[in-house]
Motif scaffolding. Structure first.
Motif, PDB file in Angstrom:
ATOM      1  N   LYS A   8      81.782 -53.558 -23.077  1.00  9.91           N
ATOM      2  CA  LYS A   8      80.876 -54.845 -23.044  1.00  9.91           C
ATOM      3  C   LYS A   8      80.164 -55.117 -22.191  1.00  9.91           C
ATOM      4  O   LYS A   8      81.397 -55.627 -21.090  1.00  9.91           O
ATOM      5  CB  LYS A   8      82.081 -55.840 -23.916  1.00  9.91           C
ATOM      6  CG  LYS A   8      81.219 -57.213 -24.672  1.00  9.91           C
ATOM      7  CD  LYS A   8      82.042 -57.938 -24.995  1.00  9.91           C
ATOM      8  CE  LYS A   8      82.572 -58.911 -23.986  1.00  9.91           C
ATOM      9  NZ  LYS A   8      83.334 -59.704 -24.808  1.00  9.91           N
ATOM     10  N   PHE A   9      79.076 -55.097 -22.236  1.00  9.74           N
ATOM     11  CA  PHE A   9      78.645 -55.672 -20.637  1.00  9.74           C
ATOM     12  C   PHE A   9      77.385 -56.351 -20.836  1.00  9.74           C
ATOM     13  O   PHE A   9      76.467 -56.652 -21.956  1.00  9.74           O
ATOM     14  CB  PHE A   9      77.272 -54.208 -20.468  1.00  9.74           C
ATOM     15  CG  PHE A   9      78.540 -53.116 -20.058  1.00  9.74           C
ATOM     16  CD1 PHE A   9      78.576 -53.121 -18.149  1.00  9.74           C
ATOM     17  CD2 PHE A   9      78.345 -51.579 -19.848  1.00  9.74           C
ATOM     18  CE1 PHE A   9      78.772 -52.152 -17.596  1.00  9.74           C
ATOM     19  CE2 PHE A   9      78.799 -50.514 -19.187  1.00  9.74           C
ATOM     20  CZ  PHE A   9      79.376 -51.013 -18.378  1.00  9.74           C
ATOM     21  N   LYS A  10      77.667 -57.504 -20.184  1.00  4.59           N
ATOM     22  CA  LYS A  10      76.772 -58.707 -19.809  1.00  4.59           C
ATOM     23  C   LYS A  10      75.388 -58.373 -18.727  1.00  4.59           C
ATOM     24  O   LYS A  10      75.307 -57.670 -17.929  1.00  4.59           O
ATOM     25  CB  LYS A  10      77.725 -59.564 -19.800  1.00  4.59           C
ATOM     26  CG  LYS A  10      76.929 -61.007 -19.456  1.00  4.59           C
ATOM     27  CD  LYS A  10      77.443 -62.377 -19.389  1.00  4.59           C
ATOM     28  CE  LYS A  10      76.672 -63.575 -19.537  1.00  4.59           C
ATOM     29  NZ  LYS A  10      77.080 -64.508 -19.164  1.00  4.59           N
ATOM     30  N   ILE A  11      74.075 -58.032 -19.642  1.00  6.51           N
ATOM     31  CA  ILE A  11      73.069 -57.614 -18.748  1.00  6.51           C
ATOM     32  C   ILE A  11      72.412 -58.697 -17.642  1.00  6.51           C
ATOM     33  O   ILE A  11      72.234 -60.330 -18.432  1.00  6.51           O
ATOM     34  CB  ILE A  11      71.923 -57.343 -19.616  1.00  6.51           C
ATOM     35  CG1 ILE A  11      72.093 -57.067 -20.947  1.00  6.51           C
ATOM     36  CG2 ILE A  11      70.458 -57.714 -19.324  1.00  6.51           C
ATOM     37  CD1 ILE A  11      71.924 -55.435 -20.682  1.00  6.51           C
ATOM     38  N   ALA A  36      75.977 -55.917 -15.786  1.00  7.56           N
ATOM     39  CA  ALA A  36      75.742 -54.000 -15.869  1.00  7.56           C
ATOM     40  C   ALA A  36      74.313 -54.747 -15.269  1.00  7.56           C
ATOM     41  O   ALA A  36      73.250 -56.143 -15.996  1.00  7.56           O
ATOM     42  CB  ALA A  36      75.098 -53.367 -16.672  1.00  7.56           C
ATOM     43  N   LEU A  39      75.998 -56.796 -29.057  1.00  7.24           N
ATOM     44  CA  LEU A  39      76.070 -57.878 -29.648  1.00  7.24           C
ATOM     45  C   LEU A  39      75.629 -59.256 -29.612  1.00  7.24           C
ATOM     46  O   LEU A  39      75.788 -59.873 -30.758  1.00  7.24           O
ATOM     47  CB  LEU A  39      77.655 -58.101 -29.343  1.00  7.24           C
ATOM     48  CG  LEU A  39      78.390 -57.317 -29.003  1.00  7.24           C
ATOM     49  CD1 LEU A  39      79.688 -57.064 -27.596  1.00  7.24           C
ATOM     50  CD2 LEU A  39      79.016 -56.780 -30.237  1.00  7.24           C
ATOM     51  N   THR A  40      75.220 -59.577 -28.803  1.00  4.94           N
ATOM     52  CA  THR A  40      74.086 -61.476 -29.086  1.00  4.94           C
ATOM     53  C   THR A  40      72.988 -61.643 -27.955  1.00  4.94           C
ATOM     54  O   THR A  40      73.209 -60.933 -26.921  1.00  4.94           O
ATOM     55  CB  THR A  40      75.320 -62.443 -27.873  1.00  4.94           C
ATOM     56  OG1 THR A  40      75.758 -61.747 -26.829  1.00  4.94           O
ATOM     57  CG2 THR A  40      76.477 -62.474 -28.426  1.00  4.94           C
ATOM     58  N   PRO A  82      86.482 -56.273 -22.975  1.00  8.91           N
ATOM     59  CA  PRO A  82      86.554 -57.390 -21.573  1.00  8.91           C
ATOM     60  C   PRO A  82      85.226 -56.907 -21.407  1.00  8.91           C
ATOM     61  O   PRO A  82      84.637 -55.653 -21.643  1.00  8.91           O
ATOM     62  CB  PRO A  82      87.596 -56.530 -20.886  1.00  8.91           C
ATOM     63  CG  PRO A  82      87.602 -55.463 -20.891  1.00  8.91           C
ATOM     64  CD  PRO A  82      87.616 -55.311 -23.112  1.00  8.91           C
ATOM     65  N   THR A  83      84.527 -58.312 -20.906  1.00  9.76           N
ATOM     66  CA  THR A  83      82.614 -57.887 -20.554  1.00  9.76           C
ATOM     67  C   THR A  83      82.896 -57.731 -18.724  1.00  9.76           C
ATOM     68  O   THR A  83      83.163 -58.121 -17.872  1.00  9.76           O
ATOM     69  CB  THR A  83      81.949 -59.199 -20.785  1.00  9.76           C
ATOM     70  OG1 THR A  83      82.711 -60.091 -21.972  1.00  9.76           O
ATOM     71  CG2 THR A  83      80.830 -59.209 -19.805  1.00  9.76           C
ATOM     72  N   LYS A  84      81.838 -56.777 -18.568  1.00  7.49           N
ATOM     73  CA  LYS A  84      81.553 -56.649 -17.125  1.00  7.49           C
ATOM     74  C   LYS A  84      79.810 -56.191 -17.279  1.00  7.49           C
ATOM     75  O   LYS A  84      79.714 -56.648 -18.491  1.00  7.49           O
ATOM     76  CB  LYS A  84      81.434 -54.772 -16.773  1.00  7.49           C
ATOM     77  CG  LYS A  84      83.243 -54.385 -17.079  1.00  7.49           C
ATOM     78  CD  LYS A  84      82.768 -52.624 -17.687  1.00  7.49           C
ATOM     79  CE  LYS A  84      84.748 -52.418 -16.964  1.00  7.49           C
ATOM     80  NZ  LYS A  84      84.630 -51.235 -17.020  1.00  7.49           N
ATOM     81  N   ILE A 139      74.453 -59.321 -24.382  1.00 11.02           N
ATOM     82  CA  ILE A 139      76.246 -58.776 -24.546  1.00 11.02           C
ATOM     83  C   ILE A 139      75.439 -57.407 -25.552  1.00 11.02           C
ATOM     84  O   ILE A 139      74.629 -57.225 -26.243  1.00 11.02           O
ATOM     85  CB  ILE A 139      76.844 -59.584 -25.138  1.00 11.02           C
ATOM     86  CG1 ILE A 139      77.429 -60.310 -23.608  1.00 11.02           C
ATOM     87  CG2 ILE A 139      77.801 -58.668 -24.854  1.00 11.02           C
ATOM     88  CD1 ILE A 139      77.955 -61.597 -24.570  1.00 11.02           C
TER      89      ILE A 139
END
Lengths: 99, 147
Positions: free
Chosen positions: A6-9, B18, A95-96, B14-16, A23
């Protein structure tokens, strides 16, 4: 072990597709059996961080990636081709959406 | 079902981060674009209020639409620039020296929205002051980090 990240931009270089704070879900095994395609949005590993870009050109070993927001994106246009081994995975879902 | 899977994934994975900024990350931050945008909002409010309210001509109406549109665009831009500074530049350690940091940004962002909703000289002036305060804090942290 879940093959998903899961990556947050963070940033604006993938706008309007992905906005700061969005996300996304990244499939690490997307290219295990399939090949990357032009237009795929992928996460790439750089030295200490990850970046999100869209594949523009594919060669046998390398890919050329660009941001959707071409006015504000540092990508292969300046950094050059990226080795395919650096691909973390393919963005498969937002996701969001921070719109 | 889809939303259930989505919320489960949001919770368990878990959040990473980018990076999609300048992708380095470049570390180039500046409050100036926010200040310019806030000043533009104030100017547009002044121009809107100067327009003739009685018997407006077609040209007056055209100006009105352009001023409102510019105000809207720059209030949005101001908010965007403020949020970049808030989320990307400022770090938790800044809270030690500026404990009310979140409140300052939160209020400034709210003022951007208020200025989109209204034509208020008071709120536009407040926005300019709020962004100037952010710029002053930003410069202060720059000076401290150089020491």
């Amino acid at each position: 072990m879940i093959p998903l990240f899961k990556f947050k931009i963070k940033g604006h270089s993938m706008e309007p597709t992905l906005k700061n704070g969005d996300i996304v879900l990244v499939n690490r095994l997307a290219y295990l059996l399939a090949k990357p395609h032009m237009g795929d949005i992928i996460a790439i590993k750089r030295e200490k961080y990850s970046i999100i870009k869209r594949i523009k050109v594919i060669t046998r070993e390398k890919i050329f990636v660009v941001g959707d927001n071409k006015k504000d994106s540092l990508d292969s246009r300046k950094l050059g081709f990226v080795n395919r081994k650096k691909i973390i995975g393919k963005v498969i879902y937002i996701l969001t959406n921070n719109a | 079902m889809k939303s259930l899977i989505r919320s489960i994934l949001i919770k368990i994975l878990p959040t990473k981060n980018a990076y999609a900024h300048c992708d380095i990350p470049c570390g180039i931050y500046d409050p100036k674009p926010a200040q310019l945008a806030a000043a533009t909002v104030l100017k547009m409010v002044q121009l809107i209020q100067e327009l003739s309210k009685e018997n407006p001509t077609v040209n007056d109406r055209n100006k009105f639409v352009r001023y409102v549109s510019t105000k809207e665009e720059h209030a949005r831009k101001c908010k965007e620039e403020i949020l970049i500074l808030w989320t990307d530049y400022f770090k938790p350690e800044h809270l030690k020296t500026i404990p009310h940091l979140h409140e300052i940004f939160w209020n400034a962002a709210k003022l951007c929205s208020l200025n989109k909703q209204e034509v208020s000289l008071a709120h536009a002036t407040e926005l300019v002051k709020a962004v100037d305060e952010i710029a002053a804090i930003f410069q202060k942290t720059k000076v401290t980090s150089k020491k």
